[in-house]
Design an enzyme around this catalytic site. Structure first.
Site, short mmCIF file in Angstrom:
data_model
loop_
_atom_site.label_atom_id
_atom_site.label_comp_id
_atom_site.label_asym_id
_atom_site.label_seq_id
_atom_site.Cartn_x
_atom_site.Cartn_y
_atom_site.Cartn_z
N LYS A 78 1.37 -6.28 3.85
CA LYS A 78 2.31 -5.16 4.08
C LYS A 78 3.73 -5.70 3.98
O LYS A 78 4.03 -6.78 4.51
CB LYS A 78 2.06 -4.58 5.48
CG LYS A 78 2.90 -3.36 5.83
CD LYS A 78 2.52 -2.81 7.21
CE LYS A 78 3.28 -1.54 7.56
NZ LYS A 78 2.91 -0.99 8.87
N SER A 155 1.98 4.11 8.99
CA SER A 155 2.86 3.59 7.98
C SER A 155 2.21 2.62 7.01
O SER A 155 2.78 2.36 5.94
CB SER A 155 4.04 2.88 8.65
OG SER A 155 3.59 1.75 9.37
N SER A 179 -0.30 3.11 13.09
CA SER A 179 -0.09 2.77 11.68
C SER A 179 -1.16 1.96 10.99
O SER A 179 -1.12 1.83 9.76
CB SER A 179 1.21 2.00 11.54
OG SER A 179 2.27 2.87 11.37
N1 LIG Z 1 4.38 2.39 13.05
C1 LIG Z 1 3.55 3.33 13.44
O1 LIG Z 1 2.60 3.07 14.14
C2 LIG Z 1 3.79 4.65 12.86
C3 LIG Z 1 3.90 5.84 13.72
N2 LIG Z 1 3.23 6.90 13.03
C4 LIG Z 1 5.37 6.16 13.84
O2 LIG Z 1 5.85 6.91 13.03
O3 LIG Z 1 6.01 5.68 14.73
#
Ligand SMILES: NC(=O)C[C@H](N)C(=O)O
Length: 488
Positions: A78, A155, A179
Site C-alpha cells: 500500500k 482505504s 480500511s
Molecule cells: N483508514 C480507514 O480505516 C478508513 C476509514 N474508512 C476512514 O475513512 O477513516
C-alpha cells in the site's frame, strides 16, 4: 506450466520449496498479470525492474539454502508505507514524487523475509475514505463487475483489488477504522487488522496514530497468517509497538474450534441492513455451531456511539499529523506572497476535499471551547467501548459480526454524501477504538453476485483464536468464486 497467479501464497511458497518453479518465473507471471490489469488502476507505481532483481536474488539465496518466510513471493505494498528510493505518496498530490530515504519497519521485515515487491498500491488519500475515490490518482476498480465500475472499498482499495485480481500473492494494508476489512469484504479477500501495536507504525504515513494499524490483505486465512507473521514484531522506533512474541499463527489455521465460545452482539443488528447480510450472519452462526463452537448472545451497549466518536478522534489526530505538510519539507510547494500564503496555497492545492474536511473537523473539535464537548467526550466513549469488550470477554472468546453493512457499490454513488460513506465503517471502527484484532473472511455472495464478508473479533493479542475461528469459517463457507477476468 499452469497459471502461477492462481496459487495461494502458501502454495506458491511450497511450489518454490519443491523446485516446481522459481521466484523469477512466479514474478514474471505476476508482472504479466499486473500489466494486463491496468484498467483496475490498483497500482500507483510499478516496480517491475526491482521485482525482477529481487526475484533473481531470491533464487540465488534459495540455492544456498537461505530461505525466508516470504522467500521469493511477489507481493505489493500500500502506498502509505515508506519504501526506500521508491515513490511514496499516500494517494495525495501534496507528497508529489516524494521518495523516502528510509524503509518502513513493516516492509523492512518483509524484505528481510524475502519479499519481491511488484509496486505501490492505490489508496484513499492519506487513508481517508471507504471507496478509494479520494485518491488523487483516481479510484482503484473492483474486479467483480464488468458492466459497471464498482469501488473496491477503502482505504486499502488498491490492495484488495490487486489481490482479488491475482496481480499479487498478497498485499500490505492499513486499518484506522476499517480500511483493511471493508475492502476485503468488498472483493472476496481476507483482511486482518491485528491488535494495536503488533505492527510497527514507523515509516508508515500517519493518519490517526492511536488507531492506525498495519495488516495484510490475502487470498486465504492461512496466507494472511503467514503475511502477518512477517509484518509483526517489536520495534523500538515506535513507542506504541508491543514487545511480545510473534506466534506462528499459520499453525492455528485448521485447528478445531470445539468448545470455543462465539459471541453474537445484539447491537450489530442495525436498521436498514440488507436482509442478505443478516441471513449470511445467521448462516455464519450455524457454521460455527456445526464446527463445535458454543454460541453466546452478548451485548456491546455503546456500539452506537462508536462511529460518531471515531469521526471526532480520527480527524483530531489527522489534523495534528497532517500539519507537517507545509510545502517546506516534502513534496508540493506552491509559492505565495509570503510564508502564510505559501502554506495556504500549498495545503489548498495539495490536499483533496475529504482530507481538507477532516482537517477542519479535527481543528474544530480540538479548539478551545469545543475540546471538552467533542474530543474529551469522544475519548470517554472510547473508554466505554473498551469496557464493553472487557465485559464481553467474560462470556465469549471471539465475536462474529458482518464486516460491512453493504456489498461493493458503484463508483460515484456515495461521494457527495460523507455520512453515507462514513457508515461503511459501522461494524469495524469499534475494534480500532478498542485496539482489538479483527478479520474479514469472504463468506458468500449477494443477489447480484458480489462478495460479502463476515468479521471475527478477538481479545487483545489473541490473534491465534481469531485465525482458528476464521479458518473454520473459511472452511465452512467454502468461498471459492473468483471474478471473471474481464479486464485483461
Ligand atoms: N483508514 C480507514 O480505516 C478508513 C476509514 N474508512 C476512514 O475513512 O477513516
Amino acid at each position: 506450466m499452469s497459471d502461477l497467479t492462481q496459487l495461494s501464497l502458501f502454495d506458491a511458497l511450497d511450489g518454490m520449496a519443491k523446485g516446481d518453479f522459481s521466484s523469477v518465473e512466479l514474478t514474471e507471471a505476476h508482472i504479466k498479470a499486473c500489466e494486463g490489469g491496468k484498467k483496475l488502476n490498483a497500482f500507483i507505481s510499478d516496480t517491475h525492474d526491482l521485482a525482477r532483481e529481487q526475484a533473481k536474488a531470491s533464487d540465488a539465496r534459495r540455492a544456498k539454502g537461505e530461505v525466508g518466510l516470504l522467500e521469493g513471493a511477489p507481493l505489493a505494498v500500500k502506498d502509505l508505507f515508506c519504501t526506500e528510493g521508491v515513490k511514496t505518496c499516500a494517494g495525495s498530490k501534496i507528497l508529489g514524487d516524494f521518495s523516502p530515504t528510509y524503509e518502513s519497519s513493516v516492509t523492512a521485515n518483509m524484505k528481510a523475509d524475502g519479499m519481491v515487491m511488484l509496486g505501490k498500491l492505490n489508496l484513499d488519500e492519506f487513508a481517508m475514505g471507504s471507496s478509494n475515490e479520494t485518491s488523487a490518482y483516481g479510484p482503484a476498480i473492483n474486479p467483480w463487475r464488468k458492466d459497471e465500475d464498482l469501488v473496491p472499498g477503502g482505504s486499502s482499495g488498491g490492495s484488495a483489488s490487486a489481490v482479488a485480481a491475482d496481480m499479487c500473492l498478497g498485499a500490505t494494508a492499513t486499518d484506522t477504522g476499517g480500511s483493511i476489512r471493508q475492502p476485503a469484504s468488498f472483493t472476496g479477500t481476507v483482511g486482518i487488522k491485528p491488535t494495536y501495536g503488533r505492527c510497527s507504525r514507523w515509516g508508515t504515513v500517519a493518519f490517526a496514530s492511536s488507531l492506525d494499524q498495519a495488516g495484510p490483505i490475502a487470498k486465504t486465512v492461512k496466507d494472511a497468517a503467514i503475511l502477518l507473521e512477517s509484518m509483526s514484531g517489536y520495534d523500538p522506533k515506535d513507542s506504541t509497538s508491543l514487545n511480545v512474541d510473534v506466534p506462528k499463527w499459520s499453525n492455528a489455521c485448521g485447528q478445531s474450534i470445539k468448545g470455543l465460545r462465539i459471541g453474537i452482539p445484539k447491537e450489530y443488528t442495525i436498521d436498514g441492513m440488507p436482509e442478505e447480510i443478516q441471513a449470511l450472519w445467521d448462516q455464519g452462526v450455524e457454521w460455527m455451531k456445526a464446527a463445535g463452537a458454543e454460541i453466546v448472545p452478548i451485548s456491546l451497549p455503546h456500539t452506537k456511539y462508536a462511529l460518531p466518536a471515531y469521526y471526532v478522534v480520527a480527524p483530531a489526530e489527522a489534523s495534528s499529523n497532517l500539519a507537517r505538510y507545509d510545502g517546506m519539507r516534502y513534496g508540493l510547494r506552491v509559492e505565495g506572497e509570503d510564508l502564510a500564503d505559501t502554506y495556504e496555497r500549498t495545503r489548498t492545492e495539495g490536499f483533496g476535499q475529504e482530507v481538507r474536511r477532516r482537517i477542519m473537523i479535527g481543528t474544530y473539535v480540538l479548539s478551545a471551547g469545543y475540546y471538552d464537548a467533542y474530543y474529551l467526550r469522544a475519548q470517554k466513549v472510547r473508554s466505554r467501548i473498551v469496557q464493553d469488550f472487557e465485559n464481553a470477554w467474560q462470556k465469549c472468546d471471539a465475536i462474529l459480526t458482518p464486516t460491512a453493512p453493504s456489498a461493493a457499490f458503484a463508483v460515484g454513488r456515495k461521494v457527495s454524501d460523507p455520512v453515507q460513506m462514513y457508515l461503511n465503517d459501522i461494524f469495524t471502527v469499534t475494534t480500532n477504538l478498542a485496539g482489538l484484532p479483527g478479520i474479514s473472511v469472504p463468506a458468500g455472495l449477494d443477489k447480484n453476485g458480489l462478495p460479502l464478508g463476515l468479521q471475527l473479533i478477538g481479545r487483545a493479542l489473541d490473534e491465534e483464536t481469531v485465525f482458528k475461528a476464521a479458518s473454520a469459517l473459511e472452511g465452512a463457507a467454502g468461498f471459492k468464486t473468483k471474478p471473471a477476468k474481464w479486464w485483461s
